[in-house]
Motif scaffolding. Structure first.
Motif, PDB file in Angstrom:
ATOM      1  N   PHE A 160       4.494  -1.217  -1.720  1.00 46.13           N
ATOM      2  CA  PHE A 160       5.293  -2.428  -1.939  1.00 46.13           C
ATOM      3  C   PHE A 160       4.494  -3.478  -2.698  1.00 46.13           C
ATOM      4  N   GLY A 161       3.235  -3.658  -2.312  1.00 39.48           N
ATOM      5  CA  GLY A 161       2.392  -4.639  -2.994  1.00 39.48           C
ATOM      6  C   GLY A 161       2.154  -4.294  -4.451  1.00 39.48           C
ATOM      7  N   THR A 162       2.035  -3.003  -4.748  1.00 36.70           N
ATOM      8  CA  THR A 162       1.835  -2.585  -6.142  1.00 36.70           C
ATOM      9  C   THR A 162       3.081  -2.825  -6.975  1.00 36.70           C
ATOM     10  N   ILE A 163       4.236  -2.513  -6.412  1.00 31.94           N
ATOM     11  CA  ILE A 163       5.489  -2.684  -7.148  1.00 31.94           C
ATOM     12  C   ILE A 163       5.818  -4.161  -7.340  1.00 31.94           C
ATOM     13  N   TYR A 172      -1.509  -7.367  -0.279  1.00 27.22           N
ATOM     14  CA  TYR A 172      -1.069  -6.126   0.336  1.00 27.22           C
ATOM     15  C   TYR A 172      -1.913  -4.948  -0.150  1.00 27.22           C
ATOM     16  N   ILE A 173      -2.277  -4.983  -1.416  1.00 25.57           N
ATOM     17  CA  ILE A 173      -3.097  -3.898  -1.963  1.00 25.57           C
ATOM     18  C   ILE A 173      -4.507  -3.948  -1.375  1.00 25.57           C
ATOM     19  N   VAL A 174      -5.006  -5.146  -1.106  1.00 27.72           N
ATOM     20  CA  VAL A 174      -6.326  -5.276  -0.469  1.00 27.72           C
ATOM     21  C   VAL A 174      -6.303  -4.654   0.926  1.00 27.72           C
ATOM     22  N   VAL A 194      -6.454  -2.378  -9.715  1.00 34.48           N
ATOM     23  CA  VAL A 194      -5.184  -3.096  -9.836  1.00 34.48           C
ATOM     24  C   VAL A 194      -5.313  -4.520  -9.289  1.00 34.48           C
ATOM     25  N   VAL A 195      -6.029  -4.698  -8.187  1.00 35.41           N
ATOM     26  CA  VAL A 195      -6.238  -6.035  -7.630  1.00 35.41           C
ATOM     27  C   VAL A 195      -6.985  -6.913  -8.621  1.00 35.41           C
TER      28      VAL A 195
END
Length: 208
Positions: free
Chosen positions: A52-55, A61-63, A167-168
């Motif tokens: 969800f965090g990536t999208i 969220y990605i962390v 990505v982060v």
């Protein structure tokens, strides 16, 4: 961010982890392996959060997902050590079932080529119950199947960790650059130099 970058790769990795975790969860349920069941459940939740965090471009969220992948790798290393009986661990112990039952991995009796041998219970005449004796003909020991499952989980998690960090960093750079040009400033600079348009404030100059 373009779809060909690390963002889409991380989405693919999260989807792959979900499929692998669901497959593993099914067989752990069949084998009543309660500790792996709880770990898989938590893993599925965190992976969905990372997806969800990536999208939705949510770095926090990605962390959380990246931190969890480190813990997930550690857990799967423990599972490998458990089934390979490293460091005094025994694959025949009830550690993964919380000492509630003596169940083992589902693959111990249902692996490729495995055949169960049963015989009537001694001293219980008139009953149709049978007692499990042994499993023969297995093409691959169940502990190696579990080890391969864990090794796959470790591999995907490590790659996911690398892409999550990438990505982060990209998301953070984009937010910083957007903020630098005034993207989050509710009063942009070009409003400061604007002159009032009300005629009352205009100064009238008369010819000399």
């Amino acid at each position: 961010m373009a779809c060909c970058t690390g963002r889409c790769t991380l989405i693919f990795l999260c989807a792959l982890q979900l499929i692998a975790a669901l497959e593993r969860q099914v067989f752990d349920f069949l084998g009543y392996q309660w500790a792996p069941i709880l770990a898989n459940f938590l893993h599925i939740i965190i992976v969905i959060l990372g997806l969800f965090g990536t999208i939705q471009y949510r770095p926090r969220y990605i962390v959380v997902y990246a931190i969890w992948t480190a813990a997930w790798v550690t857990w799967n290393i423990f599972i490998i050590c458990f089934y390979l009986e490293v460091g005094g661990l025994s694959k025949d112990s009830e550690l993964l079932t919380f000492n509630i039952s003596r169940h083992q991995s589902w693959w111990s009796e249902n692996g490729p080529g495995c055949v169960r041998k049963e015989m009537p219970m001694v001293g219980l005449k008139g009953l149709d119950s049978h007692s499990y004796v042994s499993v023969i003909g297995c093409a691959l020991e169940y502990r190696y199947i579990e080890v391969m499952h864990s090794a796959l989980q470790i591999l995907v998690a490590l790659v996911g960790f690398v892409y999550a960090c990438y990505v982060v960093s990209v998301f953070t750079e984009e937010e910083d650059s957007f903020d630098f040009i005034g993207g989050f400033d509710p009063f942009p600079l070009y409003h400061v130099n604007e002159k009032p348009s009300n005629p009352l404030f205009k100064q009238t100059y008369l010819p000399a």
